[in-house]
Design a protein around this motif. Structure first.
Motif, PDB file in Angstrom:
ATOM      1  N   LEU A  31      37.407  38.208  31.264  1.00 18.98           N
ATOM      2  CA  LEU A  31      37.403  36.924  31.970  1.00 18.98           C
ATOM      3  C   LEU A  31      36.623  37.027  33.282  1.00 18.98           C
ATOM      4  CD1 LEU A  31      41.072  35.665  31.503  1.00 18.98           C
ATOM      5  CD2 LEU A  31      38.998  34.694  30.481  1.00 18.98           C
ATOM      6  N   GLY A  32      36.771  38.164  33.965  1.00 22.02           N
ATOM      7  CA  GLY A  32      36.015  38.382  35.192  1.00 22.02           C
ATOM      8  C   GLY A  32      34.527  38.372  34.949  1.00 22.02           C
ATOM      9  N   ALA A  33      34.112  39.003  33.841  1.00 19.77           N
ATOM     10  CA  ALA A  33      32.689  39.031  33.493  1.00 19.77           C
ATOM     11  C   ALA A  33      32.190  37.632  33.152  1.00 19.77           C
ATOM     12  CB  ALA A  33      32.458  39.983  32.329  1.00 19.77           C
ATOM     13  N   MET A  34      32.984  36.885  32.401  1.00 18.80           N
ATOM     14  CA  MET A  34      32.578  35.519  32.041  1.00 18.80           C
ATOM     15  C   MET A  34      32.453  34.638  33.270  1.00 18.80           C
ATOM     16  SD  MET A  34      34.994  35.066  28.652  1.00 18.80           S
ATOM     17  CE  MET A  34      34.606  33.336  28.441  1.00 18.80           C
ATOM     18  N   ALA A  35      33.402  34.768  34.205  1.00 17.76           N
ATOM     19  CA  ALA A  35      33.344  33.983  35.435  1.00 17.76           C
ATOM     20  C   ALA A  35      32.137  34.378  36.281  1.00 17.76           C
ATOM     21  CB  ALA A  35      34.631  34.172  36.232  1.00 17.76           C
ATOM     22  N   ALA A  36      31.814  35.676  36.297  1.00 17.83           N
ATOM     23  CA  ALA A  36      30.654  36.144  37.055  1.00 17.83           C
ATOM     24  C   ALA A  36      29.358  35.591  36.470  1.00 17.83           C
ATOM     25  CB  ALA A  36      30.624  37.670  37.068  1.00 17.83           C
ATOM     26  N   ILE A  37      29.243  35.585  35.138  1.00 17.27           N
ATOM     27  CA  ILE A  37      28.051  35.039  34.482  1.00 17.27           C
ATOM     28  C   ILE A  37      27.914  33.552  34.780  1.00 17.27           C
ATOM     29  CG2 ILE A  37      27.033  34.499  32.232  1.00 17.27           C
ATOM     30  CD1 ILE A  37      28.249  37.151  31.223  1.00 17.27           C
ATOM     31  N   LEU A  38      29.028  32.819  34.691  1.00 20.15           N
ATOM     32  CA  LEU A  38      29.001  31.378  34.954  1.00 20.15           C
ATOM     33  C   LEU A  38      28.599  31.094  36.400  1.00 20.15           C
ATOM     34  CD1 LEU A  38      29.533  28.521  33.919  1.00 20.15           C
ATOM     35  CD2 LEU A  38      31.937  28.821  34.569  1.00 20.15           C
ATOM     36  N   THR A  39      29.168  31.859  37.332  1.00 19.92           N
ATOM     37  CA  THR A  39      28.827  31.676  38.748  1.00 19.92           C
ATOM     38  C   THR A  39      27.345  31.927  38.996  1.00 19.92           C
ATOM     39  OG1 THR A  39      31.057  32.328  39.453  1.00 19.92           O
ATOM     40  CG2 THR A  39      29.300  32.497  41.091  1.00 19.92           C
ATOM     41  N   ALA A  40      26.825  32.998  38.406  1.00 22.47           N
ATOM     42  CA  ALA A  40      25.406  33.326  38.586  1.00 22.47           C
ATOM     43  C   ALA A  40      24.509  32.213  38.043  1.00 22.47           C
ATOM     44  CB  ALA A  40      25.088  34.649  37.895  1.00 22.47           C
ATOM     45  N   LYS A  41      24.912  31.616  36.919  1.00 28.68           N
ATOM     46  CA  LYS A  41      24.116  30.524  36.350  1.00 28.68           C
ATOM     47  C   LYS A  41      24.167  29.282  37.224  1.00 28.68           C
ATOM     48  CE  LYS A  41      24.248  31.805  31.449  1.00 28.68           C
ATOM     49  NZ  LYS A  41      24.695  31.393  30.078  1.00 28.68           N
ATOM     50  N   ALA A  65      40.910  38.455  41.211  1.00 30.09           N
ATOM     51  CA  ALA A  65      41.470  37.112  41.395  1.00 30.09           C
ATOM     52  C   ALA A  65      42.329  36.709  40.196  1.00 30.09           C
ATOM     53  CB  ALA A  65      40.335  36.109  41.595  1.00 30.09           C
ATOM     54  N   PHE A  66      41.844  36.969  38.988  1.00 31.12           N
ATOM     55  CA  PHE A  66      42.629  36.638  37.794  1.00 31.12           C
ATOM     56  C   PHE A  66      43.913  37.464  37.733  1.00 31.12           C
ATOM     57  CE2 PHE A  66      38.450  35.189  35.847  1.00 31.12           C
ATOM     58  CZ  PHE A  66      38.789  33.849  35.866  1.00 31.12           C
ATOM     59  N   ALA A  67      43.837  38.728  38.150  1.00 31.65           N
ATOM     60  CA  ALA A  67      45.027  39.580  38.146  1.00 31.65           C
ATOM     61  C   ALA A  67      46.071  39.053  39.125  1.00 31.65           C
ATOM     62  CB  ALA A  67      44.648  41.014  38.498  1.00 31.65           C
ATOM     63  N   ILE A  68      45.629  38.619  40.302  1.00 28.39           N
ATOM     64  CA  ILE A  68      46.568  38.073  41.292  1.00 28.39           C
ATOM     65  C   ILE A  68      47.205  36.782  40.775  1.00 28.39           C
ATOM     66  CG2 ILE A  68      46.733  37.044  43.597  1.00 28.39           C
ATOM     67  CD1 ILE A  68      44.616  39.105  44.485  1.00 28.39           C
ATOM     68  N   VAL A  69      46.409  35.943  40.122  1.00 27.64           N
ATOM     69  CA  VAL A  69      46.965  34.720  39.516  1.00 27.64           C
ATOM     70  C   VAL A  69      48.027  35.084  38.477  1.00 27.64           C
ATOM     71  CG1 VAL A  69      46.435  32.760  38.014  1.00 27.64           C
ATOM     72  CG2 VAL A  69      44.943  33.277  39.954  1.00 27.64           C
ATOM     73  N   ALA A  70      47.735  36.086  37.653  1.00 28.70           N
ATOM     74  CA  ALA A  70      48.699  36.517  36.634  1.00 28.70           C
ATOM     75  C   ALA A  70      49.967  37.066  37.282  1.00 28.70           C
ATOM     76  CB  ALA A  70      48.061  37.569  35.730  1.00 28.70           C
ATOM     77  N   GLY A 146      38.615  50.452  44.689  1.00 28.80           N
ATOM     78  CA  GLY A 146      40.035  50.798  44.620  1.00 28.80           C
ATOM     79  C   GLY A 146      40.942  49.593  44.431  1.00 28.80           C
ATOM     80  N   PRO A 147      40.966  48.676  45.388  1.00 30.70           N
ATOM     81  CA  PRO A 147      41.846  47.512  45.210  1.00 30.70           C
ATOM     82  C   PRO A 147      41.463  46.629  44.033  1.00 30.70           C
ATOM     83  CG  PRO A 147      40.483  47.273  47.185  1.00 30.70           C
ATOM     84  CD  PRO A 147      40.325  48.686  46.720  1.00 30.70           C
ATOM     85  N   THR A 148      40.145  46.505  43.741  1.00 31.26           N
ATOM     86  CA  THR A 148      39.732  45.588  42.680  1.00 31.26           C
ATOM     87  C   THR A 148      39.963  46.150  41.277  1.00 31.26           C
ATOM     88  OG1 THR A 148      37.429  46.369  42.839  1.00 31.26           O
ATOM     89  CG2 THR A 148      38.031  44.426  44.115  1.00 31.26           C
ATOM     90  N   GLU A 149      40.303  47.438  41.167  1.00 30.94           N
ATOM     91  CA  GLU A 149      40.713  47.984  39.869  1.00 30.94           C
ATOM     92  C   GLU A 149      42.198  48.325  39.835  1.00 30.94           C
ATOM     93  OE1 GLU A 149      38.233  51.049  38.283  1.00 30.94           O
ATOM     94  OE2 GLU A 149      36.456  49.769  38.239  1.00 30.94           O
ATOM     95  N   GLU A 150      42.754  48.717  40.975  1.00 29.32           N
ATOM     96  CA  GLU A 150      44.172  49.089  40.980  1.00 29.32           C
ATOM     97  C   GLU A 150      45.100  47.876  40.954  1.00 29.32           C
ATOM     98  OE1 GLU A 150      45.339  52.166  40.461  1.00 29.32           O
ATOM     99  OE2 GLU A 150      43.195  52.491  40.145  1.00 29.32           O
ATOM    100  N   ILE A 151      44.668  46.746  41.519  1.00 32.03           N
ATOM    101  CA  ILE A 151      45.507  45.536  41.410  1.00 32.03           C
ATOM    102  C   ILE A 151      45.642  45.103  39.949  1.00 32.03           C
ATOM    103  CG2 ILE A 151      45.619  43.067  41.963  1.00 32.03           C
ATOM    104  CD1 ILE A 151      44.588  43.796  44.771  1.00 32.03           C
TER     105      ILE A 151
END
Length: 252
Positions: A31-41, A65-70, A146-151
């Motif tokens: 989902l993070g990758a999909m959101a990144a692709i959409l943002t870039a477009k 961000a998606f992990a924090i929402v979850a 660190g935080p963006t993978e450990e969260i």
């Protein structure tokens, strides 16, 4: 209170929590990758998916961000657990994270660059060591990763599984939840694609140290009740390996 009253529940595999962890562990990065692709477009950014700082910064931002929402959704609905998004409560394990981060940074360097060490050749960073590249990568590995993978992997997945599938793993005086071991296994298997891009001894070595690191990060999370030590340990290990690789190319 008697020992029986505080005895840890016996560990039992439960299919739904286990499937949920696998789905979250694989789905949130996608989902993070999909959101990144959409943002870039939408913003017309020239960002190519892959191992480059612009992509990694954006994709990791969204997966966190998606992990924090979850976490928020689970905490206030189905699984009201402590997900560790706060400072340590008690012993922090920060000193241990820094020390073991350095040790694993050196170990990862030996495993990942074993052919170059054996043949006395320089590694290929995959990018020129311009000042922009050097600082982008060092900041990513030393602060951001660190935080963006450990969260997502520890704060969300391990604590969710501790709450839904409790039970302790013991070896001598060492004790931790089985949840941390299972998530470490998932974390290691997520790196199994390395077998298609690297020689099998290197890829196997990466599986071993990824699993060991996953267990260690989960242990610090569980004992400190915070994601701080896992994030710091992750940052230190990745920073040490990246810094050594860059120095090796530049000066040796």
């Amino acid at each position: 209170m008697t020992d029986a009253a505080i005895e840890t529940p016996r560990f039992r595999l439960k299919l739904i929590p286990l499937i949920s962890v696998v789905v979250l562990g694989l789905g949130i990065p996608v989902l993070g990758a999909m959101a990144a692709i959409l943002t870039a477009k939408i913003l017309h950014w020239q960002i190519t998916p892959g191992a480059n700082p612009p992509w990694l910064y954006l994709q990791h931002f969204y997966q966190t961000a998606f992990a924090i929402v979850a976490i928020v959704a689970l905490k206030y609905t189905l699984v009201p657990a402590d997900y560790g998004l706060h400072l340590p409560r008690g012993k922090s394990y920060v000193a241990a994270a820094i020390g073991w981060g350095i040790v694993f940074g050196l170990l990862m360097t030996v495993v990942d660059y074993a052919p170059q060490l054996l043949h006395h050749t320089k590694p290929d960073a995959g990018y020129p060591l311009t000042p922009q590249n050097v600082w982008s990568w060092l900041f990513f590995e030393g602060i951001y990763v660190g935080p963006t993978e450990e969260i997502p992997f520890r704060a969300l997945l391990v604590n969710f599984l501790i709450a839904t599938m409790p039970g302790k793993f013991r070896v001598g005086r060492f004790e931790m939840s089985w949840a941390g071991v299972l998530v470490a296994l998932i974390f290691a298997l997520a790196h199994a694609t390395n077998f298609s891009t690297r020689a099998w001894p290197e890829a196997l070595g990466q599986q071993v140290y990824a699993f060991a690191l996953g267990v260690l990060y989960a242990y610090w999370l569980e004992k400190s009740k915070s994601v701080l030590a896992p994030a710091i340990g992750h940052n230190v290990g990745d920073f040490v390996e990246t810094a050594i690789m860059m120095a090796w190319i530049a000066f040796l």
